[in-house]
Design an enzyme around this catalytic site. Sequence first.
Site, PDB file in Angstrom:
ATOM      1  N   GLU A   1       0.348  -1.182  -0.026  1.00 56.32           N
ATOM      2  CA  GLU A   1      -0.075   0.399  -0.132  1.00 56.32           C
ATOM      3  C   GLU A   1       0.612   1.319   0.763  1.00 56.32           C
ATOM      4  OE1 GLU A   1      -3.005  -0.190   3.038  1.00 56.32           O
ATOM      5  OE2 GLU A   1      -4.202  -1.974   1.432  1.00 56.32           O
TER       6      GLU A   1
ATOM      7  N   GLU B   1      -4.869  -8.501  -1.072  1.00 55.17           N
ATOM      8  CA  GLU B   1      -5.718  -8.605   0.181  1.00 55.17           C
ATOM      9  C   GLU B   1      -6.638  -7.990  -0.842  1.00 55.17           C
ATOM     10  OE1 GLU B   1      -4.794  -5.444   3.011  1.00 55.17           O
ATOM     11  OE2 GLU B   1      -2.734  -5.577   3.015  1.00 55.17           O
TER      12      GLU B   1
END
Length: 524
Positions: free
Chosen positions: A203, A325
Amino acid sequence: MRKSSRGTLLSAQTVFLAVFTCCAATALGQNRVVLNADLGRDTISRHIYGHFSEHLGRCIYGGYFVGEGNAKIPNTRGIRKDVVEALKKMKIPNLRWPGGCFADTYHWRDGIGPKAKRPSMVNTWWGGVTEDNSFGTHEFLDLCEQLGTEPYITGNVGSGTVQEFAQWVQYVNFAGISPMSVLRKEHGREKPWKVRFWGIGNEAWGCGGNMTAEYYANVYRTFATFIPADGGSGPLWRIASGASSADYHWTEVLMRDVPHGLLEGIALHHYSVDWDHKSSATKFTEAEYFDTMRRALQMEELVTKHTNIMERYDPEKKVALVVDEWGGWYDVEPGSNPAFLYQQNSMRDAMIAGVTLNIFNNHADRVRMANLAQTVNVLQAVVLTDEERMIVTPTYHVMEMYAVHHDALMLPVDVRGELYALGDKSIPALSASASRGTDGTIHCSLVNIDPGHSREVVVELRGASCSSVTGRILASSKIQDHNTFEAPDKVKPAAFTGAKLSGTTLRVQMPPCSVVVLSLRMNI
Ligand code: AHR
């Protein structure tokens, strides 16, 4: 780590269009799946059934690792035997570690060598707890060996250096003589582990450094240059930190700016969550259930659009889309630490898993890896522990039932079905995918997310004829149903007898809110 503003939601218009296109044939009130047994081309990688375990809450500590010499909880070198057995049964293909947001704060050298000498750190993302580094590289790779699963290590880009990352790869993978391989041997491991999957940060647009796509593309290029495609013991997958949900710009920039010789995969993260209103994991309304389902089904549009971008730059599909994810995200269980993300897991989660895995199966040409968040005691877990007790969740059962698709040949399906409507909104009720295993058996997984209506589904087999059908089902009377430590088998799979074969047509009676996996034996 998210803020409520983080996810770019799909526009109402695009969702409507997707739903409309998929379900235009529903006026007949018929649910029809055409299963093209002769059109298989792509293999469903078992790696789309991967998992994710972060140093977060009770995932690692208490979840997997209870410490060497723990006399109360049976373990092998500190790793729980019950959890290993359960995950092996589910055929877990890979495990992502150490994060998540934690990865970009983690310095691997703190987690090797004699435990008494390992420095501690503060887990800044997840509750400010002290991390004593007693579970590090050797322990993780021991866990993977006990599980018979492939490790997927995410390196620190946000607060680490290129050198630190490159040395980690060398420590883990280098067979010859080097400072890092000598250090590894000093710490008791002679042979390299040959870890294939490496994430270059996590991220990067958020907790991994708040970078722009353009900036991260350059950072990525630098890191990947010093983590060569051949990591010392064979080809590596270098996986770029990917987009959040519908951030198509991110994927566009990476595909455009990173030379494809430095890139084996691009990640995508998507949670089925309303960040402004997460809802209880077990005491939710049908409206909340509907909203979660709508967000889970968005995965179809996300994967399609990210794939379309990748297609333009990489028509040969060298670079994989890695959804590392995904899952449901609710309020934490009452009384538990809000930073530990401990949530129960109900039939709603089984539905998320069923439809999401069908989407991944159907996009097997580009989606070649994915990781459910997270394996034990965190978010959409497959296993929950309470001291010495352990239970498996409805999501576990779906993953275990769908294991028949691992490395099987994907068979394209055409799904026309009724809608699940609530108020003035509607979404497709039915989802399906199919594959053929090496023994010739065809498996078809069907999901009816509608909690109020059973459906008859007509499956038409094209290009093959079938001699018999068996199946398994996961269903329960309420969408809120879940397993507890007191009632661990409330939700579990059962034999399915609701499929009747006549020639090349199968009539399948799907109860409300159910997942069915059929096994079709073929005529030779
Ligand atoms: O899975 C929990 C967190 O969600 C991860 O650490 C992060 O990558 C994501 O925001």
